[in-house]
Scaffold this active site. Structure first.
Site, short mmCIF file in Angstrom:
data_model
loop_
_atom_site.label_atom_id
_atom_site.label_comp_id
_atom_site.label_asym_id
_atom_site.label_seq_id
_atom_site.Cartn_x
_atom_site.Cartn_y
_atom_site.Cartn_z
N ASP A 172 0.79 -1.24 0.00
CA ASP A 172 0.00 0.00 0.00
C ASP A 172 0.82 1.29 0.00
O ASP A 172 0.34 2.33 0.47
CB ASP A 172 -0.94 0.04 1.21
CG ASP A 172 -2.05 -1.00 1.15
OD1 ASP A 172 -2.16 -1.69 0.13
OD2 ASP A 172 -2.80 -1.11 2.14
N HIS A 177 -0.61 5.19 1.22
CA HIS A 177 -0.15 5.95 2.38
C HIS A 177 0.59 7.22 1.96
O HIS A 177 0.27 8.32 2.41
CB HIS A 177 0.79 5.09 3.24
CG HIS A 177 0.17 3.87 3.83
ND1 HIS A 177 0.40 3.46 5.13
CD2 HIS A 177 -0.68 2.94 3.32
CE1 HIS A 177 -0.27 2.34 5.39
NE2 HIS A 177 -0.92 2.01 4.28
N GLU A 227 -7.03 -3.58 -3.84
CA GLU A 227 -8.40 -3.39 -3.40
C GLU A 227 -8.91 -2.01 -3.84
O GLU A 227 -9.82 -1.90 -4.64
CB GLU A 227 -8.46 -3.52 -1.88
CG GLU A 227 -9.85 -3.50 -1.29
CD GLU A 227 -9.82 -3.76 0.21
OE1 GLU A 227 -10.46 -4.73 0.66
OE2 GLU A 227 -9.15 -2.98 0.93
N GLU A 253 -7.82 4.99 -4.26
CA GLU A 253 -6.66 5.47 -3.53
C GLU A 253 -5.40 5.38 -4.37
O GLU A 253 -4.47 6.18 -4.20
CB GLU A 253 -6.50 4.70 -2.22
CG GLU A 253 -7.54 5.09 -1.17
CD GLU A 253 -7.37 4.35 0.13
OE1 GLU A 253 -7.09 5.00 1.16
OE2 GLU A 253 -7.53 3.11 0.14
#
Length: 689
Positions: free
Chosen positions: A442, A446, A518, A522
């Site tokens: 990720d 972040h 997922e 983002e």
């Protein structure tokens, strides 16, 4: 032309001009030559890459979300999907599978079957497993030293290509029964028919004698040279495979050649033109007129991403439409009378968020909190509430600086050199901390939130931006580096898959279904934020790179995350029950989430929308699809336990076609996502057409 459209038109002209002055190949700012910006650390949780990479590669940053990641983790024997085949290494051999596709209402997956396994007589070399000797944007070369075998695995090749370095006897086995084996008179083309109705063609650069030794095994005499293996899905495919069998790719690069353009260039060997396979998004973007390529529409293989179509040509040019990279709403706030509503909410939200320090030390939630505050600053700027901007700016500086200076108590960014990248202090000793950030999970999520907040402060206070520019760029380069120089501190585009044209998030964790992502939204936010950082620092190359990656990520989300019945991508049994995916895997589509079950459709919608910002309008530009998605989600909103935080995303999308009802629903919300606010949702609703 309205004033807002005129502003955007001028922006496009200026952006195009700046791009024309830039280098043909876009390169973002290199890491500071003086050394690492963030303190260095030795992670106690990261796997050791040395068993699976050649010694020369261990001196460079290594990929942590790549299409071949399973090959270099644990035992290296978990499959990866390469379009159109899945490959698995085990016991000094390579097994390839043309996977069968299994669709249900909950998922679509490709089942690995050991269709053919290629192995060879083993030498006394101690190294029994595969070793990566080189890798590129579109392929990887793996050696099995004990077997004298080198495999060139290039994404989208209808052939498996293997080089046998010295005369060696080969074995070809199968989990099926071999129905027949035949060879041409030169013994350079061989046809292997299996009892599962598959027909495989094997081409060799020189004569090779093959013998069916038992019902599931073929052996060869001693051979050195190149062999190529391809499945022939139909009798009419054989002529095409014969025609292009002598030209093979050994690697492939993706070049940033112009604004919103990408070019594939393969390094090839052998004679003739190169035959590769394009997935549906490739075909949507492929510019036939810019390169001498030929699309073979009848030559098709199935895949998890839709039919793969043959394309003949040594390079491809992919072009996408430009997207707006803006600080404020794309078309402006439509109703000026609504501004007092926004300002009233803004004053309350600013007071609430700036009155106390950020309470979390987790990098993800911390990033969402500061990005939320940065959104308030930009909305204040847009509605003319300049009086609150100094308060927000002060809060953001106090919140961000400890992470950039290495003084944040409880966590912080650190650099580790084993793989080459940033980890968190907590993630360096706990693989589950910060959602696996220390395992390279990720990162674009972040860091994307941090870049958004940093960019806003740098825009508002140029002196502050210059003071922390090296740290800001080091953060960005962790997932935005496009340099190929071996002295770079970071690998090339850590998360982005140049063949799939979207990102992966899974990091250095082995998964049976390969890489996964997922939250597509983002991922978009990460590249959008990098583009904004380019605007803040006047870096046209970074803005152009971030804009292109955001545009591709958006198109990929619309193609594979947003589910459309009847488009030929997914089976009806899946599309009839799902309007949006939960997780996209390289080898699977899943309706479930990491943190919620398939029936939590309101969360599925929300995780593919957040965070709401100007780029959300581009991601959800298909309003008819948005309406279907909102209506599909609506029944879930009445279930017990559903929170207003998730309802807010559903109501926001509803505002794209039913503004008044959505406004009333948003006004009645009692809670918001930790990266969202009433101010932001009112701004969104009032800036809808």
């Amino acid at each position: 032309m309205s004033s807002s459209k005129m502003t955007w038109f001028i922006f496009i002209l200026a952006f195009s001009f700046l791009q024309s002055q830039a280098s043909r190949i876009l390169v973002s700012k290199p890491a500071p030559a003086t050394g690492f910006v963030f303190p260095q650390v030795q992670s106690t949780v990261l796997p050791d890459p040395s068993p699976f990479f050649s010694s020369n590669l261990l001196q460079t940053p290594l990929p942590t979300n790549s299409f071949f990641q399973n090959f270099v983790l644990n035992n290296g024997d978990t499959p990866e999907y390469f379009h159109p085949y899945s490959f698995r290494f085990s016991d000094s051999s390579l097994t390839l599978s043309y996977p069968t596709r299994i669709a249900t209402s909950a998922s679509i997956l490709q089942n690995f079957t050991a269709d053919l396994t290629i192995s060879a007589e083993q030498t006394q070399t101690q190294q029994q497993h595969q070793v990566v000797s080189s890798f590129s944007d579109l392929g990887v070369t793996l050696d099995i030293p004990s077997s004298n075998l080198r495999f060139f695995l290039v994404k989208g090749s209808p052939y498996l290509t293997c080089n046998v370095s010295v005369p060696t006897a080969l074995s070809i086995s199968t989990t099926h029964a071999i129905a027949s084996l035949s060879s041409d008179t030169k013994q350079t083309k061989h046809t292997i028919s299996l009892n599962n109705n598959q027909t495989w063609l094997l081409y060799s650069s020189s004569k090779i004698g093959l013998t069916k030794t038992n019902p599931s095994l073929i052996t060869s005499d001693s051979f050195s040279g190149v062999i190529r293996v391809a499945l022939s899905p139909g009798s009419d495919f054989k002529k095409v495979l014969d025609q292009f069998s002598k030209s093979y790719p050994v690697s492939g690069e993706a070049l940033f050649t112009e604004a919103f353009g990408l070019e594939y260039q393969w390094e090839k060997k052998g004679d003739g033109e190169l035959l590769m396979l394009a997935h549906p998004l490739h075909l949507q973007l492929l510019s036939v007129k810019d390169r001498n390529v030929t699309v073979l529409d009848h030559f098709r293989y199935r895949s998890i991403d839709g039919d793969l179509v043959g394309v003949v040509g040594d390079s491809w040019v992919l072009k996408t439409q430009s997207i707006p990279i803006t600080w404020h709403s794309i078309n402006g706030i439509k109703e000026k009378a609504s501004i007092p509503d926004i300002v009233a909410a803004l004053n309350k939200d600013v007071q609430a968020i700036t009155s106390t320090p950020v309470s979390t030390t987790a990098s993800y939630f911390y990033g969402k909190t500061i990005a939320k505050a940065a959104r308030l600053a930009l909305i204040a700027e847009e509605v003319g509430a300049n009086n609150v901007i100094p308060t927000i700016t002060k809060f953001l500086k106090n919140a961000i600086e400890p992470w950039l200076s290495g003084t944040f108590e409880g966590n912080g960014f650190l650099y580790e050199s084993k793989w080459g990248g940033l980890v968190t202090k907590n993630g360096a000793v706990d693989e589950g901390a910060d959602f696996g950030f220390g395992m390279y999970n990720d990162h674009h999520y972040h860091i994307g939130y941090f870049l958004y907040a940093i960019s806003v402060v740098a825009k508002l206070d140029q002196a502050w931006g210059l003071k922390f520019k090296d740290q800001a760029y080091s953060l960005a380069e962790d997932f935005m580096n496009i340099n190929r120089q071996q002295n770079s501190n970071y690998p090339r585009l850590r998360n982005f898959d140049f063949y799939n044209l979207h990102s992966w998030a899974g990091g250095l964790t082995e998964f049976e279904d390969g890489r996964n992502q997922e939250s597509s939204s983002e991922a978009v936010n990460g590249y959008y934020s990098a583009a904004l950082m380019g605007l803040a620092y006047g870096d046209t190359n970074l803005t152009a790179t971030g804009s292109l990656l955001a545009a591709l990520e958006i198109l990929a989300a619309q193609k594979w995350w947003h589910v459309h019945q009847g488009d030929g991508i997914y089976e009806d049994i899946f599309t009839s029950q799902n309007k949006i995916t939960g997780i996209v895997w390289s080898n699977k589509r899943d309706s479930g989430l990491w943190f919620a079950p398939p029936n939590a459709s309101e969360i599925r919608l929300g995780i593919q929308v957040l965070p709401i910002s100007p780029i959300t309008e581009v991601l959800y530009s298909n309003v008819s699809y948005v309406k279907e998605l909102v209506q599909w989600t609506a029944p879930a909103l009445t279930k017990e336990g559903v929170t207003d935080a998730w309802r807010g995303f559903d109501y926001s999308l509803e505002g794209m076609y039913n503004k008044q009802d959505a406004f009333q629903k948003i006004k009645n919300l009692s809670g918001f996502d930790d990266g969202d606010s009433l101010t932001n949702l009112l701004w969104w609703i009032y800036s809808r057409g």
